[in-house]
Design an enzyme around this catalytic site. Structure first.
Site, PDB file in Angstrom:
ATOM      1  N   ASN A   9      25.377  53.938 101.380  1.00  0.00           N
ATOM      2  CA  ASN A   9      25.533  52.850 102.342  1.00  0.00           C
ATOM      3  C   ASN A   9      24.698  51.682 101.830  1.00  0.00           C
ATOM      4  O   ASN A   9      23.478  51.694 101.926  1.00  0.00           O
ATOM      5  CB  ASN A   9      25.037  53.324 103.718  1.00  0.00           C
ATOM      6  CG  ASN A   9      24.990  52.208 104.739  1.00  0.00           C
ATOM      7  OD1 ASN A   9      25.536  51.130 104.526  1.00  0.00           O
ATOM      8  ND2 ASN A   9      24.336  52.474 105.862  1.00  0.00           N
ATOM      9  N   TRP A  10      25.374  50.693 101.271  1.00  0.00           N
ATOM     10  CA  TRP A  10      24.649  49.574 100.650  1.00  0.00           C
ATOM     11  C   TRP A  10      24.056  48.618 101.692  1.00  0.00           C
ATOM     12  O   TRP A  10      23.278  47.741 101.341  1.00  0.00           O
ATOM     13  CB  TRP A  10      25.582  48.787  99.717  1.00  0.00           C
ATOM     14  CG  TRP A  10      26.026  49.553  98.507  1.00  0.00           C
ATOM     15  CD1 TRP A  10      25.612  50.808  98.111  1.00  0.00           C
ATOM     16  CD2 TRP A  10      26.956  49.108  97.506  1.00  0.00           C
ATOM     17  NE1 TRP A  10      26.242  51.160  96.937  1.00  0.00           N
ATOM     18  CE2 TRP A  10      27.073  50.134  96.551  1.00  0.00           C
ATOM     19  CE3 TRP A  10      27.721  47.941  97.344  1.00  0.00           C
ATOM     20  CZ2 TRP A  10      27.905  50.026  95.437  1.00  0.00           C
ATOM     21  CZ3 TRP A  10      28.557  47.837  96.239  1.00  0.00           C
ATOM     22  CH2 TRP A  10      28.639  48.869  95.294  1.00  0.00           C
ATOM     23  N   LYS A  11      24.477  48.742 102.932  1.00  0.00           N
ATOM     24  CA  LYS A  11      24.010  47.842 103.998  1.00  0.00           C
ATOM     25  C   LYS A  11      24.260  46.388 103.569  1.00  0.00           C
ATOM     26  O   LYS A  11      25.257  46.119 102.924  1.00  0.00           O
ATOM     27  CB  LYS A  11      22.539  48.134 104.329  1.00  0.00           C
ATOM     28  CG  LYS A  11      22.340  49.632 104.643  1.00  0.00           C
ATOM     29  CD  LYS A  11      21.005  49.953 105.243  1.00  0.00           C
ATOM     30  CE  LYS A  11      20.940  51.460 105.505  1.00  0.00           C
ATOM     31  NZ  LYS A  11      19.684  51.862 106.143  1.00  0.00           N
ATOM     32  N   HIS A  94      26.601  53.479 112.924  1.00  0.00           N
ATOM     33  CA  HIS A  94      25.297  53.572 112.251  1.00  0.00           C
ATOM     34  C   HIS A  94      24.196  53.129 113.221  1.00  0.00           C
ATOM     35  O   HIS A  94      24.400  52.224 114.024  1.00  0.00           O
ATOM     36  CB  HIS A  94      25.294  52.704 110.992  1.00  0.00           C
ATOM     37  CG  HIS A  94      24.083  52.923 110.158  1.00  0.00           C
ATOM     38  ND1 HIS A  94      22.882  52.317 110.433  1.00  0.00           N
ATOM     39  CD2 HIS A  94      23.868  53.725 109.081  1.00  0.00           C
ATOM     40  CE1 HIS A  94      21.981  52.735 109.558  1.00  0.00           C
ATOM     41  NE2 HIS A  94      22.550  53.582 108.718  1.00  0.00           N
ATOM     42  N   GLU A  96      21.737  51.288 112.903  1.00  0.00           N
ATOM     43  CA  GLU A  96      21.427  49.846 112.877  1.00  0.00           C
ATOM     44  C   GLU A  96      22.461  49.063 113.686  1.00  0.00           C
ATOM     45  O   GLU A  96      22.134  48.041 114.302  1.00  0.00           O
ATOM     46  CB  GLU A  96      21.357  49.353 111.415  1.00  0.00           C
ATOM     47  CG  GLU A  96      20.077  49.840 110.749  1.00  0.00           C
ATOM     48  CD  GLU A  96      20.182  50.063 109.247  1.00  0.00           C
ATOM     49  OE1 GLU A  96      21.140  49.576 108.623  1.00  0.00           O
ATOM     50  OE2 GLU A  96      19.298  50.752 108.704  1.00  0.00           O
ATOM     51  N   GLU A 166      21.595  61.214 111.236  1.00  0.00           N
ATOM     52  CA  GLU A 166      20.546  60.349 110.700  1.00  0.00           C
ATOM     53  C   GLU A 166      19.488  60.111 111.774  1.00  0.00           C
ATOM     54  O   GLU A 166      19.654  59.221 112.620  1.00  0.00           O
ATOM     55  CB  GLU A 166      21.131  59.002 110.280  1.00  0.00           C
ATOM     56  CG  GLU A 166      22.210  59.110 109.233  1.00  0.00           C
ATOM     57  CD  GLU A 166      22.339  57.818 108.435  1.00  0.00           C
ATOM     58  OE1 GLU A 166      22.143  57.881 107.219  1.00  0.00           O
ATOM     59  OE2 GLU A 166      22.607  56.764 109.025  1.00  0.00           O
ATOM     60  N   GLY A 172      15.002  54.508 106.183  1.00  0.00           N
ATOM     61  CA  GLY A 172      14.283  53.421 105.516  1.00  0.00           C
ATOM     62  C   GLY A 172      12.773  53.494 105.683  1.00  0.00           C
ATOM     63  O   GLY A 172      12.066  52.544 105.371  1.00  0.00           O
ATOM     64  N   SER A 211      16.201  58.371 104.258  1.00  0.00           N
ATOM     65  CA  SER A 211      15.270  58.503 103.128  1.00  0.00           C
ATOM     66  C   SER A 211      15.629  59.638 102.168  1.00  0.00           C
ATOM     67  O   SER A 211      14.750  60.330 101.666  1.00  0.00           O
ATOM     68  CB  SER A 211      13.832  58.646 103.638  1.00  0.00           C
ATOM     69  OG  SER A 211      13.450  57.482 104.365  1.00  0.00           O
ATOM     70  N   GLY A 232      20.937  55.350 101.890  1.00  0.00           N
ATOM     71  CA  GLY A 232      20.772  53.901 101.973  1.00  0.00           C
ATOM     72  C   GLY A 232      20.088  53.371 100.728  1.00  0.00           C
ATOM     73  O   GLY A 232      20.702  53.190  99.676  1.00  0.00           O
ATOM     74  N   GLY A 233      18.780  53.126 100.833  1.00  0.00           N
ATOM     75  CA  GLY A 233      17.993  52.507  99.769  1.00  0.00           C
ATOM     76  C   GLY A 233      18.261  53.059  98.373  1.00  0.00           C
ATOM     77  O   GLY A 233      18.466  52.293  97.420  1.00  0.00           O
TER      78      GLY A 233
HETATM   79  P1  PGA Z   1      17.864  55.169 103.871  1.00  0.00           P
HETATM   80  O1  PGA Z   1      19.096  54.781 104.820  1.00  0.00           O
HETATM   81  O2  PGA Z   1      18.378  56.171 102.869  1.00  0.00           O
HETATM   82  O3  PGA Z   1      17.444  53.869 103.235  1.00  0.00           O
HETATM   83  O4  PGA Z   1      16.813  55.763 104.750  1.00  0.00           O
HETATM   84  C1  PGA Z   1      19.993  55.764 105.242  1.00  0.00           C
HETATM   85  C2  PGA Z   1      21.027  55.150 106.151  1.00  0.00           C
HETATM   86  O5  PGA Z   1      20.672  54.308 106.991  1.00  0.00           O
HETATM   87  O6  PGA Z   1      22.230  55.474 106.062  1.00  0.00           O
END
Ligand code: PGA
Length: 250
Positions: A9-11, A94, A96, A166, A172, A211, A232-233
């Site tokens: 997930n590149w956000k 998600h 967010e 999640e 994050g 993470s 994500g990251g």
């Molecule tokens: P993260 O994000 O790996 O940076 O913690 C995961 C996500 O929000 O899908």
């Protein structure tokens, strides 16, 4: 019987040129992966990503969609538009989106049905906040998100579903749930799905997210109910994402 699925997930990262460069680096690194590989760019980079991934084993997903197919909804992007670009998957709900954009289980549900209507495979995100976990409500919250979010979904459709667990406090933050914690909630999600869909629940893939890194993916994937990861990251770097995708390489 459940093929692992690792999704990045590149956000809100990557211009078209950056997306193209990342996929170009990634392609040879994940070409022999046993797991299914998905990357989810921002809307603006979907076309470039689909193009750069063409002929590879990398599928492309969107990070969201709107529940109507067209109309006067300024700023929104619909299922037919994502299909048109070559998306196969779409992330829905998600944390967010829930936290910053007011998404609820009800909007998640409408988006889920829109995804199926448009032959997009949904990755539905659920997860409790730190306060909910500390109050002992993690399972209750996640159970509600699953039941409300999936309302009206038929067993036949549920087979193609991907759920991503999640925990909000792990996203994050560098703070991963322990593999045992993740397994506990994910097994609970599978039991909930079994109450809703019977035997089909055994075919539904459930990812862990929060993470995920090359250093913790093996332990997570060793858990009996964890079928992949939403990353994500660490998905923004080709080498680290490839190391996660190739977690089972000897
Ligand atoms: P993260 O994000 O790996 O940076 O913690 C995961 C996500 O929000 O899908």
């Amino acid at each position: 019987m459940r093929r692992p699925i690792i999704a990045g997930n590149w956000k809100m990262h990557n211009t078209t040129a950056e997306a193209r460069d990342l996929v170009t680096l990634l392609r040879p690194l994940v070409g022999k992966a046993g797991a299914e590989v998905v990357v989810c760019p921002p809307f603006t980079a979907i076309a470039a990503t689909v193009n750069a991934a063409s002929g590879s084993n990398i599928s492309v997903g969107a990070q969201d969609l709107f529940w109507e197919d067209k109309g006067a909804y300024t700023g929104e992007v619909s299922g037919p538009m994502l299909r048109d670009l070559g998306c196969r998957y779409v992330i829905i709900g998600h944390s967010e989106r829930r936290q910053y954009f007011g998404e609820t289980d009800a909007t998640v549900n409408k988006k889920l049905l829109a995804a199926y209507r448009n032959k997009l495979l949904p990755i539905v995100c659920v997860g409790e906040t730190l306060a909910e976990r500390e109050a002992g409500h993690a399972l209750e919250v996640v159970g509600r998100q699953v039941r409300e979010g999936l309302k009206g979904l038929e067993p036949d459709q549920a087979r193609d579903l991907v759920v991503a667990y999640e925990p909000v406090w792990a996203i994050g933050t560098g703070r991963t749930a322990t593999a045992a914690d993740a397994q506990e909630v994910i097994a609970f999600i599978r039991r909930t799905l079994a109450e809703m869909y019977g035997e089909v629940a055994r075919a539904i893939r459930i990812q862990y997210g929060g993470s995920v890194k090359p250093g913790n993916i093996v332990e997570l994937m060793d858990q009996p109910d964890i079928d992949g990861a939403l990353v994500g990251g660490a998905s923004l770097d080709a080498v680290s994402f490839a190391a996660i995708v190739n977690y089972d390489e000897k």
